[in-house]
Scaffold this motif. Structure first.
Motif, PDB file in Angstrom:
ATOM      1  N   ARG A 136       1.729   5.538  -4.009  1.00  0.00           N
ATOM      2  CA  ARG A 136       1.075   4.675  -4.879  1.00  0.00           C
ATOM      3  C   ARG A 136       2.139   3.847  -5.575  1.00  0.00           C
ATOM      4  NH1 ARG A 136      -0.175   8.216  -7.653  1.00  0.00           N
ATOM      5  NH2 ARG A 136      -2.272   9.171  -7.161  1.00  0.00           N
ATOM      6  N   GLY A 137       3.512   3.800  -5.968  1.00  0.00           N
ATOM      7  CA  GLY A 137       4.220   3.316  -6.605  1.00  0.00           C
ATOM      8  C   GLY A 137       4.416   2.003  -5.524  1.00  0.00           C
ATOM      9  N   HIS A 138       4.747   2.309  -4.025  1.00  0.00           N
ATOM     10  CA  HIS A 138       5.113   1.110  -3.428  1.00  0.00           C
ATOM     11  C   HIS A 138       3.952   0.423  -3.425  1.00  0.00           C
ATOM     12  CE1 HIS A 138       6.775  -0.447  -0.293  1.00  0.00           C
ATOM     13  NE2 HIS A 138       5.690  -0.066   0.537  1.00  0.00           N
ATOM     14  N   ASN A 143       2.785  -7.467  -3.291  1.00  0.00           N
ATOM     15  CA  ASN A 143       1.900  -8.499  -3.545  1.00  0.00           C
ATOM     16  C   ASN A 143       0.846  -8.759  -2.270  1.00  0.00           C
ATOM     17  OD1 ASN A 143       3.313  -8.995  -6.044  1.00  0.00           O
ATOM     18  ND2 ASN A 143       4.717 -10.224  -4.781  1.00  0.00           N
ATOM     19  N   GLU A 144       1.471  -8.414  -1.424  1.00  0.00           N
ATOM     20  CA  GLU A 144       0.462  -8.327   0.093  1.00  0.00           C
ATOM     21  C   GLU A 144      -0.195  -6.622   0.491  1.00  0.00           C
ATOM     22  OE1 GLU A 144       2.338 -10.069   2.352  1.00  0.00           O
ATOM     23  OE2 GLU A 144       3.037 -12.937   1.847  1.00  0.00           O
ATOM     24  N   PRO A 145      -1.283  -6.635   1.350  1.00  0.00           N
ATOM     25  CA  PRO A 145      -1.462  -5.539   2.120  1.00  0.00           C
ATOM     26  C   PRO A 145       0.043  -4.850   2.980  1.00  0.00           C
ATOM     27  CG  PRO A 145      -3.084  -7.080   1.918  1.00  0.00           C
ATOM     28  CD  PRO A 145      -2.252  -7.904   1.743  1.00  0.00           C
ATOM     29  N   ARG A 146      -0.298  -3.478   2.542  1.00  0.00           N
ATOM     30  CA  ARG A 146       0.787  -3.122   3.984  1.00  0.00           C
ATOM     31  C   ARG A 146       0.076  -1.714   4.834  1.00  0.00           C
ATOM     32  NH1 ARG A 146       2.907  -6.787   2.352  1.00  0.00           N
ATOM     33  NH2 ARG A 146       5.068  -7.054   1.387  1.00  0.00           N
ATOM     34  N   SER A 147       0.329  -1.599   5.847  1.00  0.00           N
ATOM     35  CA  SER A 147       0.269  -0.681   6.954  1.00  0.00           C
ATOM     36  C   SER A 147       1.094   0.622   6.335  1.00  0.00           C
ATOM     37  CB  SER A 147      -0.125  -1.248   8.349  1.00  0.00           C
ATOM     38  OG  SER A 147       1.827  -1.824   8.317  1.00  0.00           O
ATOM     39  N   ALA A 148       0.460   1.335   7.363  1.00  0.00           N
ATOM     40  CA  ALA A 148       1.250   1.947   6.652  1.00  0.00           C
ATOM     41  C   ALA A 148       2.107   2.547   7.275  1.00  0.00           C
ATOM     42  CB  ALA A 148       0.273   3.875   7.871  1.00  0.00           C
ATOM     43  N   ALA A 149       2.526   2.116   8.282  1.00  0.00           N
ATOM     44  CA  ALA A 149       3.539   2.283   9.082  1.00  0.00           C
ATOM     45  C   ALA A 149       4.722   1.391   8.681  1.00  0.00           C
ATOM     46  CB  ALA A 149       3.904   1.533  10.649  1.00  0.00           C
ATOM     47  N   ASN A 185      -8.312  -1.894   3.581  1.00  0.00           N
ATOM     48  CA  ASN A 185      -9.001  -3.275   4.396  1.00  0.00           C
ATOM     49  C   ASN A 185      -8.460  -3.869   5.752  1.00  0.00           C
ATOM     50  OD1 ASN A 185      -9.629  -5.930   4.770  1.00  0.00           O
ATOM     51  ND2 ASN A 185      -7.376  -7.547   4.319  1.00  0.00           N
ATOM     52  N   LYS A 186      -8.838  -3.604   6.760  1.00  0.00           N
ATOM     53  CA  LYS A 186      -9.660  -3.833   8.323  1.00  0.00           C
ATOM     54  C   LYS A 186      -9.126  -4.993   8.924  1.00  0.00           C
ATOM     55  CE  LYS A 186     -10.994  -0.958  11.855  1.00  0.00           C
ATOM     56  NZ  LYS A 186     -12.115   0.090  13.200  1.00  0.00           N
ATOM     57  N   GLN A 187      -7.997  -5.743   9.292  1.00  0.00           N
ATOM     58  CA  GLN A 187      -8.304  -6.170  10.043  1.00  0.00           C
ATOM     59  C   GLN A 187      -8.017  -6.602  11.818  1.00  0.00           C
ATOM     60  OE1 GLN A 187      -4.528  -8.744   9.183  1.00  0.00           O
ATOM     61  NE2 GLN A 187      -5.016  -8.484   6.253  1.00  0.00           N
ATOM     62  N   GLY A 188      -9.233  -6.444  12.055  1.00  0.00           N
ATOM     63  CA  GLY A 188      -8.988  -6.579  13.745  1.00  0.00           C
ATOM     64  C   GLY A 188      -8.657  -4.870  14.114  1.00  0.00           C
ATOM     65  N   SER A 189      -7.574  -4.362  14.854  1.00  0.00           N
ATOM     66  CA  SER A 189      -7.267  -2.885  15.033  1.00  0.00           C
ATOM     67  C   SER A 189      -6.155  -2.385  14.535  1.00  0.00           C
ATOM     68  CB  SER A 189      -6.798  -3.133  16.445  1.00  0.00           C
ATOM     69  OG  SER A 189      -5.703  -3.769  16.763  1.00  0.00           O
ATOM     70  N   SER A 190      -6.258  -3.179  13.288  1.00  0.00           N
ATOM     71  CA  SER A 190      -5.295  -2.150  12.346  1.00  0.00           C
ATOM     72  C   SER A 190      -5.882  -2.501  10.728  1.00  0.00           C
ATOM     73  CB  SER A 190      -3.780  -3.740  12.092  1.00  0.00           C
ATOM     74  OG  SER A 190      -3.171  -4.494  13.272  1.00  0.00           O
ATOM     75  N   VAL A 191      -4.903  -1.844   9.951  1.00  0.00           N
ATOM     76  CA  VAL A 191      -5.972  -1.636   8.801  1.00  0.00           C
ATOM     77  C   VAL A 191      -4.948  -1.725   7.503  1.00  0.00           C
ATOM     78  CG1 VAL A 191      -6.382   0.894   7.807  1.00  0.00           C
ATOM     79  CG2 VAL A 191      -7.105   0.626   9.918  1.00  0.00           C
ATOM     80  N   PHE A 192      -4.651  -1.929   6.666  1.00  0.00           N
ATOM     81  CA  PHE A 192      -3.873  -2.650   5.709  1.00  0.00           C
ATOM     82  C   PHE A 192      -4.569  -2.002   4.134  1.00  0.00           C
ATOM     83  CE2 PHE A 192      -3.461  -5.607   9.021  1.00  0.00           C
ATOM     84  CZ  PHE A 192      -1.879  -5.510   8.944  1.00  0.00           C
ATOM     85  N   TYR A 193      -3.013  -1.155   3.379  1.00  0.00           N
ATOM     86  CA  TYR A 193      -4.039  -0.941   1.962  1.00  0.00           C
ATOM     87  C   TYR A 193      -3.148  -1.556   0.789  1.00  0.00           C
ATOM     88  CZ  TYR A 193      -4.761   2.842   5.360  1.00  0.00           C
ATOM     89  OH  TYR A 193      -5.069   3.788   5.974  1.00  0.00           O
ATOM     90  N   THR A 194      -3.926  -1.701   0.068  1.00  0.00           N
ATOM     91  CA  THR A 194      -3.049  -2.307  -1.330  1.00  0.00           C
ATOM     92  C   THR A 194      -3.568  -1.621  -2.564  1.00  0.00           C
ATOM     93  OG1 THR A 194      -5.610  -3.605  -1.643  1.00  0.00           O
ATOM     94  CG2 THR A 194      -3.400  -4.776  -0.892  1.00  0.00           C
TER      95      THR A 194
END
Length: 210
Positions: A136-138, A143-149, A185-194
């Motif tokens: 949560r802190g990360h 400032n931008e969405p980040r993937s789990a990896a 937020n899903k972009q194509g086959s990738s999933v990003f989180y904010t």
């Protein structure tokens, strides 16, 4: 080939396809449950660590109502080995066999440790945060969405003493999304989180424009 043989062959093919599909679904379900267990175990270990620190502080302060060192949740940890369980049981038996005089001695020792309260409090402040708090802190700091990896790589670099797996991070992120503490937020086959706060801030202008 007769009609009966053709029907039998088609029926067998259908059964094979159905069983194959069931096997794949079973395997995916096992993997999902395994990742959930890993995430919950990580959280449970963090709570156990905090519990141990609090018990030490309580004893150092000479509390009149000692807190049990083993909680029901701690006793059900799946990662506890049988050897450690036997040692804990033996320790309880020895503790139960001690006379009242030994209990009084323990109180005196706790009082004698009072000057070290500052040191104990310092140890409490250095207790490791849970994986949920780290993620949560990360997210809140980005400032931008980040993937789990990407989150796993960043947390591993920041906390090399901890073993952080991408599957556990992904499961924890999904739990945060379910609790509205994060946004997916899903972009194509990738999933990003904010972080949820950032997602809400972006949603307000969009809603006003609409």
């Amino acid at each position: 080939m007769s009609e009966n043989q053709i029907s039998t062959t088609e029926l067998t093919s259908q059964y094979i396809a159905q069983v194959t599909s069931d096997l794949e679904r079973n395997g995916k379900e096992q993997e999902r449950i395994a990742t959930d267990i890993a995430a919950l175990q990580e959280q449970l270990l963090a709570l156990q660590h905090d519990h141990s620190v609090l018990v030490n502080m309580h004893q150092a302060l000479g509390g009149t109502s000692p807190v049990a060192a083993t909680t029901p949740a701690a006793a059900s940890v799946p990662s506890q080995s049988s050897g450690r369980t036997k040692q804990t049981k033996a320790a309880k038996e020895v503790k139960a066999a001690k006379p009242k005089k030994a209990a009084a001695t323990g109180v005196k020792k706790a009082e004698a440790r009072k000057p070290e309260t500052g040191k104990t409090a310092a140890k409490a402040t250095t207790a490791q945060p849970s994986l949920v708090d780290l993620i949560r802190g990360h997210l809140e700091a980005q400032n931008e969405p980040r993937s789990a990896a990407e989150i796993t790589t960043a947390l591993t670099a920041a906390h090399p003493e901890r073993t952080i797996k991408t599957t556990v991070v992904r499961t924890t992120l999904e739990n945060l999304v379910a609790r509205s503490s994060a946004h997916r937020n899903k972009q194509g086959s990738s999933v990003f989180y904010t972080a949820a706060t950032e997602a809400a801030a972006k949603a307000e202008p969009a809603a006003a424009a609409g």
